[in-house]
Design a protein around this motif. Structure first.
Motif, PDB file in Angstrom:
ATOM      1  N   THR A  20       0.699  -1.242  -0.110  1.00 38.76           N
ATOM      2  CA  THR A  20       0.044   0.038   0.005  1.00 38.76           C
ATOM      3  C   THR A  20       0.914   1.360   0.072  1.00 38.76           C
ATOM      4  OG1 THR A  20      -1.807  -1.065   1.162  1.00 38.76           O
ATOM      5  CG2 THR A  20      -1.782   1.319   1.298  1.00 38.76           C
ATOM      6  N   CYS A  21       1.839   1.253   0.712  1.00 44.67           N
ATOM      7  CA  CYS A  21       2.747   2.509   1.034  1.00 44.67           C
ATOM      8  C   CYS A  21       3.652   2.712  -0.260  1.00 44.67           C
ATOM      9  CB  CYS A  21       3.497   2.554   2.275  1.00 44.67           C
ATOM     10  SG  CYS A  21       2.666   2.629   3.812  1.00 44.67           S
ATOM     11  N   LEU A  22       3.976   1.545  -0.978  1.00 43.43           N
ATOM     12  CA  LEU A  22       4.640   1.835  -2.162  1.00 43.43           C
ATOM     13  C   LEU A  22       4.107   2.495  -3.005  1.00 43.43           C
ATOM     14  CD1 LEU A  22       7.461   1.059  -3.434  1.00 43.43           C
ATOM     15  CD2 LEU A  22       6.372  -0.854  -4.347  1.00 43.43           C
ATOM     16  N   THR A  23       2.693   2.256  -3.148  1.00 40.46           N
ATOM     17  CA  THR A  23       1.824   2.983  -4.409  1.00 40.46           C
ATOM     18  C   THR A  23       2.009   4.518  -4.304  1.00 40.46           C
ATOM     19  OG1 THR A  23       0.364   1.204  -4.379  1.00 40.46           O
ATOM     20  CG2 THR A  23      -0.666   3.145  -5.104  1.00 40.46           C
ATOM     21  N   PHE A  24       2.010   5.017  -2.985  1.00 41.71           N
ATOM     22  CA  PHE A  24       2.121   6.463  -2.646  1.00 41.71           C
ATOM     23  C   PHE A  24       3.440   6.901  -3.110  1.00 41.71           C
ATOM     24  CE2 PHE A  24      -1.447   5.192  -0.064  1.00 41.71           C
ATOM     25  CZ  PHE A  24      -2.443   6.067  -0.735  1.00 41.71           C
ATOM     26  N   HIS A  25       4.554   6.220  -2.431  1.00 44.78           N
ATOM     27  CA  HIS A  25       5.877   6.159  -2.948  1.00 44.78           C
ATOM     28  C   HIS A  25       6.332   6.390  -4.495  1.00 44.78           C
ATOM     29  CE1 HIS A  25      10.036   4.968  -3.752  1.00 44.78           C
ATOM     30  NE2 HIS A  25      10.411   5.728  -2.792  1.00 44.78           N
ATOM     31  N   ALA A  26       5.822   5.410  -4.898  1.00 43.39           N
ATOM     32  CA  ALA A  26       5.868   5.453  -6.566  1.00 43.39           C
ATOM     33  C   ALA A  26       5.392   6.530  -7.257  1.00 43.39           C
ATOM     34  CB  ALA A  26       5.343   3.925  -7.103  1.00 43.39           C
ATOM     35  N   LYS A  27       4.330   7.105  -6.755  1.00 36.24           N
ATOM     36  CA  LYS A  27       3.607   8.406  -7.554  1.00 36.24           C
ATOM     37  C   LYS A  27       4.538   9.477  -7.191  1.00 36.24           C
ATOM     38  CE  LYS A  27      -1.142   6.754  -7.136  1.00 36.24           C
ATOM     39  NZ  LYS A  27      -2.568   7.138  -6.539  1.00 36.24           N
ATOM     40  N   LEU A  28       5.278   9.603  -6.077  1.00 32.93           N
ATOM     41  CA  LEU A  28       5.832  10.758  -5.631  1.00 32.93           C
ATOM     42  C   LEU A  28       7.443  10.789  -5.918  1.00 32.93           C
ATOM     43  CD1 LEU A  28       4.249  11.499  -1.964  1.00 32.93           C
ATOM     44  CD2 LEU A  28       3.887  12.685  -4.012  1.00 32.93           C
ATOM     45  N   LEU A  29       7.883   9.401  -6.088  1.00 35.80           N
ATOM     46  CA  LEU A  29       9.513   9.364  -6.044  1.00 35.80           C
ATOM     47  C   LEU A  29       9.508   8.255  -7.286  1.00 35.80           C
ATOM     48  CD1 LEU A  29      10.327   9.456  -2.321  1.00 35.80           C
ATOM     49  CD2 LEU A  29      10.518  11.189  -4.013  1.00 35.80           C
ATOM     50  N   LYS A  30       9.274   8.626  -8.403  1.00 37.21           N
ATOM     51  CA  LYS A  30       9.553   7.659  -9.698  1.00 37.21           C
ATOM     52  C   LYS A  30      10.745   7.098  -9.889  1.00 37.21           C
ATOM     53  CE  LYS A  30       5.105   9.482 -11.723  1.00 37.21           C
ATOM     54  NZ  LYS A  30       4.712  10.141 -12.910  1.00 37.21           N
ATOM     55  N   HIS A  31      11.715   8.104  -9.715  1.00 38.49           N
ATOM     56  CA  HIS A  31      13.079   7.577 -10.127  1.00 38.49           C
ATOM     57  C   HIS A  31      13.972   6.865  -8.970  1.00 38.49           C
ATOM     58  CE1 HIS A  31      12.503  10.034 -13.879  1.00 38.49           C
ATOM     59  NE2 HIS A  31      11.928  11.191 -12.940  1.00 38.49           N
ATOM     60  N   HIS A  32      13.213   6.579  -7.813  1.00 37.98           N
ATOM     61  CA  HIS A  32      13.917   6.045  -6.726  1.00 37.98           C
ATOM     62  C   HIS A  32      14.140   4.497  -7.320  1.00 37.98           C
ATOM     63  CE1 HIS A  32      13.793   9.113  -3.220  1.00 37.98           C
ATOM     64  NE2 HIS A  32      14.069   9.395  -4.226  1.00 37.98           N
ATOM     65  N   VAL A  33      15.261   4.121  -6.903  1.00 34.98           N
ATOM     66  CA  VAL A  33      15.467   2.362  -6.787  1.00 34.98           C
ATOM     67  C   VAL A  33      14.923   1.719  -5.768  1.00 34.98           C
ATOM     68  CG1 VAL A  33      17.309   0.635  -7.199  1.00 34.98           C
ATOM     69  CG2 VAL A  33      17.639   2.987  -8.393  1.00 34.98           C
TER      70      VAL A  33
END
Length: 288
Positions: free
Chosen positions: A51-64
């Motif tokens: 769940t939390c990765l979904t929000f992370h992916a939207k905000l920080l798309k370029h993170h590994v």
């Protein structure tokens, strides 16, 4: 196990659930939820559930982001300062005030069940950057490391003096031996072995002190550098606590070394040597 600093550890665990995970979602943990992590972001140094990765992916798309298939790469990617030494990859989140020990949740479950006072680091760390003791940490570490350097240099000088004395004694042994006949061959060998043994013992003791000083010096410098680079209060508190513990160990070592007498050796030749060669077991006594 009540805490004297606000929210108790038991309250935290009851809110988060009883299951122990190797990796818990960092975001959920901030909300007192115990959710197993499925991902690790190296750029954030945080763990995420689905769940939390979904929000992370939207905000920080370029993170590994590393998934479960790369879980072996997760270990060691987080903050080493807050990692539990006994139970990696658990992080230090608690303090057992009964034993004055930093703990992870697993430490408490295994080793501190009967302790009465377990406090959350997040509570203890509030306002640490404004505390006088924390502000004085760099000066206190510098004071101890300076003393370690001074004692270290003194021990090295003593080590050199000891080696010089040893060489001088060996010369005396050789000069004395030159005045004797072939009967002295075995006695010389036995005497040289004696001084070599004494020098090895004394040198080993000095080197042990030197190595211990070097180790504590490097640990304190490394901890201080890490603490000063922290912005998070919990990490700063942990670094502060580790520095205090290491400084206590260093002060104990300094007290022990400073109370030791300087190692010295001398050689006292036996004046009866020429008359008693057949009875002698050595050319003289090594004193230290």
């Amino acid at each position: 196990m009540a805490s004297k600093h606000g929210t108790s550890w038991k309250d935290s665990v009851s809110n988060a659930g009883d299951e122990i995970h190797d990796f818990s979602c960092s975001v959920c943990k901030d909300d007192n939820l115990n959710i197993e992590a499925e991902y690790f972001c190296g750029d954030c140094s945080k763990y995420y559930c689905d769940t939390c990765l979904t929000f992370h992916a939207k905000l920080l798309k370029h993170h590994v982001v590393l998934g479960r298939k790369d879980v072996d790469m997760w270990v060691g990617q987080g903050d080493a300062l807050v990692a539990c030494a006994l139970h990696p990859p658990k992080v230090i989140e608690l303090l057992c005030e009964d034993h004055d020990e930093l703990c992870c949740h697993l430490c408490v479950s295994l080793n501190h069940r009967m302790c009465r006072s377990i406090s959350l680091i997040s509570d203890l760390a509030k306002g640490i950057h404004k505390m006088a003791n924390f502000k004085q940490l760099p000066a206190n570490v510098t004071k101890v490391t300076d003393r370690l350097n001074q004692v270290n240099e003194a021990r090295k000088k003593n080590q050199n003096s000891l080696n010089t004395s040893g060489k001088s004694i060996l010369t005396q042994i050789k000069n004395l031996r030159s005045s004797l006949n072939e009967m002295l061959d075995e006695l010389e060998k036995m005497t040289v072995e004696q001084i070599d043994s004494v020098l090895a013992d004394l040198d080993g003791s000095l080197q042990k002190d030197i190595d211990h000083c070097d180790l504590l010096h490097d640990q304190l410098k490394a901890l201080l550098d890490t603490v000063q680079a922290q912005g998070k209060e919990s990490s700063s508190y942990i670094g502060f606590k580790k520095c205090k513990d290491t400084m206590e160990e260093a002060n104990r070592l300094l007290h022990e070394i400073e109370n030791k007498q300087e190692a010295t050796i001398t050689f006292q030749p036996d004046t009866r040597a020429q008359q008693l060669l057949s009875d002698l077991k050595a050319l003289g006594n090594i004193q230290y």
